[in-house]
Design a protein around this motif. Sequence first.
Motif, PDB file in Angstrom:
ATOM      1  N   ILE A  23      34.163  28.699  29.560  1.00  0.00           N
ATOM      2  CA  ILE A  23      34.888  27.438  29.704  1.00  0.00           C
ATOM      3  C   ILE A  23      34.352  26.742  30.945  1.00  0.00           C
ATOM      4  O   ILE A  23      34.458  27.263  32.062  1.00  0.00           O
ATOM      5  N   GLU A  24      33.757  25.580  30.738  1.00  0.00           N
ATOM      6  CA  GLU A  24      33.204  24.808  31.838  1.00  0.00           C
ATOM      7  C   GLU A  24      34.233  23.795  32.322  1.00  0.00           C
ATOM      8  O   GLU A  24      35.075  23.320  31.554  1.00  0.00           O
ATOM      9  N   GLY A  25      34.146  23.448  33.598  1.00  0.00           N
ATOM     10  CA  GLY A  25      35.084  22.491  34.160  1.00  0.00           C
ATOM     11  C   GLY A  25      34.856  21.083  33.648  1.00  0.00           C
ATOM     12  O   GLY A  25      33.725  20.666  33.398  1.00  0.00           O
ATOM     13  N   ASP A  26      35.950  20.353  33.502  1.00  0.00           N
ATOM     14  CA  ASP A  26      35.866  18.941  33.148  1.00  0.00           C
ATOM     15  C   ASP A  26      35.442  18.158  34.388  1.00  0.00           C
ATOM     16  O   ASP A  26      35.632  18.604  35.520  1.00  0.00           O
ATOM     17  N   THR A  27      34.844  16.992  34.173  1.00  0.00           N
ATOM     18  CA  THR A  27      34.368  16.173  35.286  1.00  0.00           C
ATOM     19  C   THR A  27      35.480  15.269  35.793  1.00  0.00           C
ATOM     20  O   THR A  27      36.119  14.561  35.014  1.00  0.00           O
ATOM     21  N   GLN A  28      35.700  15.314  37.105  1.00  0.00           N
ATOM     22  CA  GLN A  28      36.707  14.438  37.695  1.00  0.00           C
ATOM     23  C   GLN A  28      36.201  12.999  37.752  1.00  0.00           C
ATOM     24  O   GLN A  28      34.994  12.736  37.785  1.00  0.00           O
ATOM     25  N   SER A  29      37.156  12.073  37.780  1.00  0.00           N
ATOM     26  CA  SER A  29      36.804  10.681  38.048  1.00  0.00           C
ATOM     27  C   SER A  29      36.361  10.548  39.501  1.00  0.00           C
ATOM     28  O   SER A  29      36.576  11.446  40.324  1.00  0.00           O
ATOM     29  N   ASP A  30      35.734   9.437  39.837  1.00  0.00           N
ATOM     30  CA  ASP A  30      35.169   9.254  41.176  1.00  0.00           C
ATOM     31  C   ASP A  30      36.234   9.439  42.256  1.00  0.00           C
ATOM     32  O   ASP A  30      37.379   8.981  42.128  1.00  0.00           O
ATOM     33  N   LEU A  31      35.830  10.122  43.303  1.00  0.00           N
ATOM     34  CA  LEU A  31      36.688  10.326  44.468  1.00  0.00           C
ATOM     35  C   LEU A  31      36.220   9.356  45.553  1.00  0.00           C
ATOM     36  O   LEU A  31      35.057   9.388  45.968  1.00  0.00           O
ATOM     37  N   VAL A  36      26.822  44.091  14.489  1.00  0.00           N
ATOM     38  CA  VAL A  36      27.211  42.682  14.549  1.00  0.00           C
ATOM     39  C   VAL A  36      27.248  42.268  16.013  1.00  0.00           C
ATOM     40  O   VAL A  36      27.922  42.898  16.827  1.00  0.00           O
ATOM     41  N   THR A  37      26.510  41.209  16.354  1.00  0.00           N
ATOM     42  CA  THR A  37      26.468  40.703  17.726  1.00  0.00           C
ATOM     43  C   THR A  37      27.054  39.299  17.761  1.00  0.00           C
ATOM     44  O   THR A  37      26.597  38.408  17.028  1.00  0.00           O
ATOM     45  N   ALA A  38      28.062  39.108  18.615  1.00  0.00           N
ATOM     46  CA  ALA A  38      28.689  37.790  18.744  1.00  0.00           C
ATOM     47  C   ALA A  38      27.739  36.821  19.437  1.00  0.00           C
ATOM     48  O   ALA A  38      27.017  37.183  20.371  1.00  0.00           O
ATOM     49  N   ASN A  39      27.740  35.578  18.976  1.00  0.00           N
ATOM     50  CA  ASN A  39      26.962  34.529  19.638  1.00  0.00           C
ATOM     51  C   ASN A  39      27.726  34.024  20.861  1.00  0.00           C
ATOM     52  O   ASN A  39      28.927  33.753  20.776  1.00  0.00           O
ATOM     53  N   ASP A  40      27.037  33.909  21.986  1.00  0.00           N
ATOM     54  CA  ASP A  40      27.664  33.290  23.144  1.00  0.00           C
ATOM     55  C   ASP A  40      27.972  31.824  22.836  1.00  0.00           C
ATOM     56  O   ASP A  40      27.195  31.139  22.155  1.00  0.00           O
ATOM     57  N   SER A  41      29.084  31.347  23.335  1.00  0.00           N
ATOM     58  CA  SER A  41      29.463  29.952  23.098  1.00  0.00           C
ATOM     59  C   SER A  41      30.374  29.499  24.224  1.00  0.00           C
ATOM     60  O   SER A  41      30.626  30.241  25.172  1.00  0.00           O
ATOM     61  N   GLY A  42      30.894  28.276  24.119  1.00  0.00           N
ATOM     62  CA  GLY A  42      31.754  27.775  25.174  1.00  0.00           C
ATOM     63  C   GLY A  42      32.324  26.420  24.830  1.00  0.00           C
ATOM     64  O   GLY A  42      32.130  25.875  23.736  1.00  0.00           O
ATOM     65  N   LYS A  43      33.037  25.871  25.793  1.00  0.00           N
ATOM     66  CA  LYS A  43      33.648  24.551  25.646  1.00  0.00           C
ATOM     67  C   LYS A  43      33.914  23.999  27.035  1.00  0.00           C
ATOM     68  O   LYS A  43      33.786  24.691  28.047  1.00  0.00           O
ATOM     69  N   VAL A  44      34.320  22.717  27.074  1.00  0.00           N
ATOM     70  CA  VAL A  44      34.786  22.093  28.301  1.00  0.00           C
ATOM     71  C   VAL A  44      36.295  22.273  28.380  1.00  0.00           C
ATOM     72  O   VAL A  44      36.995  22.180  27.367  1.00  0.00           O
ATOM     73  N   ALA A  45      36.794  22.575  29.573  1.00  0.00           N
ATOM     74  CA  ALA A  45      38.229  22.779  29.759  1.00  0.00           C
ATOM     75  C   ALA A  45      39.018  21.625  29.148  1.00  0.00           C
ATOM     76  O   ALA A  45      38.610  20.462  29.227  1.00  0.00           O
ATOM     77  N   GLN A  46      40.124  21.971  28.539  1.00  0.00           N
ATOM     78  CA  GLN A  46      41.055  21.066  27.862  1.00  0.00           C
ATOM     79  C   GLN A  46      40.624  20.695  26.449  1.00  0.00           C
ATOM     80  O   GLN A  46      41.408  20.129  25.700  1.00  0.00           O
ATOM     81  N   ASP A  47      39.381  21.028  26.063  1.00  0.00           N
ATOM     82  CA  ASP A  47      38.977  20.835  24.666  1.00  0.00           C
ATOM     83  C   ASP A  47      39.520  21.997  23.830  1.00  0.00           C
ATOM     84  O   ASP A  47      39.908  23.041  24.356  1.00  0.00           O
ATOM     85  N   ASP A  48      39.532  21.807  22.515  1.00  0.00           N
ATOM     86  CA  ASP A  48      39.962  22.874  21.610  1.00  0.00           C
ATOM     87  C   ASP A  48      38.853  23.914  21.460  1.00  0.00           C
ATOM     88  O   ASP A  48      37.663  23.593  21.577  1.00  0.00           O
ATOM     89  N   ASP A  49      39.255  25.145  21.200  1.00  0.00           N
ATOM     90  CA  ASP A  49      38.282  26.180  20.843  1.00  0.00           C
ATOM     91  C   ASP A  49      37.605  25.822  19.524  1.00  0.00           C
ATOM     92  O   ASP A  49      38.176  25.092  18.699  1.00  0.00           O
ATOM     93  N   PRO A  50      36.410  26.339  19.290  1.00  0.00           N
ATOM     94  CA  PRO A  50      35.802  26.153  17.961  1.00  0.00           C
ATOM     95  C   PRO A  50      36.659  26.822  16.888  1.00  0.00           C
ATOM     96  O   PRO A  50      37.461  27.709  17.178  1.00  0.00           O
ATOM     97  N   GLU A  51      36.514  26.382  15.656  1.00  0.00           N
ATOM     98  CA  GLU A  51      37.308  26.942  14.558  1.00  0.00           C
ATOM     99  C   GLU A  51      37.037  28.425  14.377  1.00  0.00           C
ATOM    100  O   GLU A  51      37.921  29.190  13.974  1.00  0.00           O
ATOM    101  N   SER A  52      35.831  28.846  14.653  1.00  0.00           N
ATOM    102  CA  SER A  52      35.495  30.267  14.544  1.00  0.00           C
ATOM    103  C   SER A  52      34.373  30.579  15.516  1.00  0.00           C
ATOM    104  O   SER A  52      33.648  29.689  15.970  1.00  0.00           O
TER     105      SER A  52
END
Length: 267
Positions: free
Chosen positions: A160-168, A87-103
């Motif tokens: 986990i990828e970083g969220d995008t900041q508002s304009d500086l 069994v090989t896990a699929n690579d996956s990800g999310k943006v920081a502060q988002d919820d993890d996938p259900e599975s």
Amino acid sequence: ITLTVAKRAIIVRADSPSKIYGDDDPVFDYSIEGSMAADEELSGSLEREPGENAGLYVINQGTLDDPNYDIEFFAGEFTIERRPITVTANDSGKVAQDDDPESFGYEVTDGSLVGGDALDGELERLSGEQIGDYTILQGTLTSERNPNYAITYEPGIFTIEGDTQSDLVLEADEESFPWGDSTELAVSGGDGDGEITFEILSESSDGTCSITTDEESGVTTLTGEHSGSCTVIAEKASDGTFDAIESNVISIAVQKHSQFITFDPID
């Protein structure tokens, strides 16, 4: 005279074969101790206890018999072995502060499941919510939870990828002033708690501008060291949740000082 023909005594020992879960049963063989009449064979076949899950099953005499033989039968053991799969896990990800996938998804990359079988259990990942890579672990998707399978596990990566900041936005109190004077630099916007730094991108000549930050007040000033121009940018670093972001670029003009020459009148 009465002639009695006695049964010939033989011993039949069942072999103890095996198979992989999901495969077909083999023919159950046996060995005979003792002799049989020429060209004679026992009729019928051995049978085993019913069941298709991995485990041990008794091989019994079944229909194996012959009226001319007194058979002493020794049962065998039939082993259904776990079916090996990877069994090989699929690579996956999310943006920081988002919820993890259900599975966390996976694939059977070596071997196969039998029929309509589905594996029991779920993958898990290393804990953490900061930007970065986290190993996807086997969790409860184990051989213990799936007794018909011998599972080899290949982990995946959850990013986990970083969220995008508002304009500086970078501003200076004064964008044009005489050399030797200073102007205060300030930023607004952005997100998170990342450190803010300032950088001189270009100068009309080396040393035209310098930047200093007061440690106590935190105020940053740009000083014109001699006449010319420079460009400045600010950056707000990543704080583990938001990606780093750069500001707009501003141009500073450092002016020459005006000189006044007074001549005494000629008598």
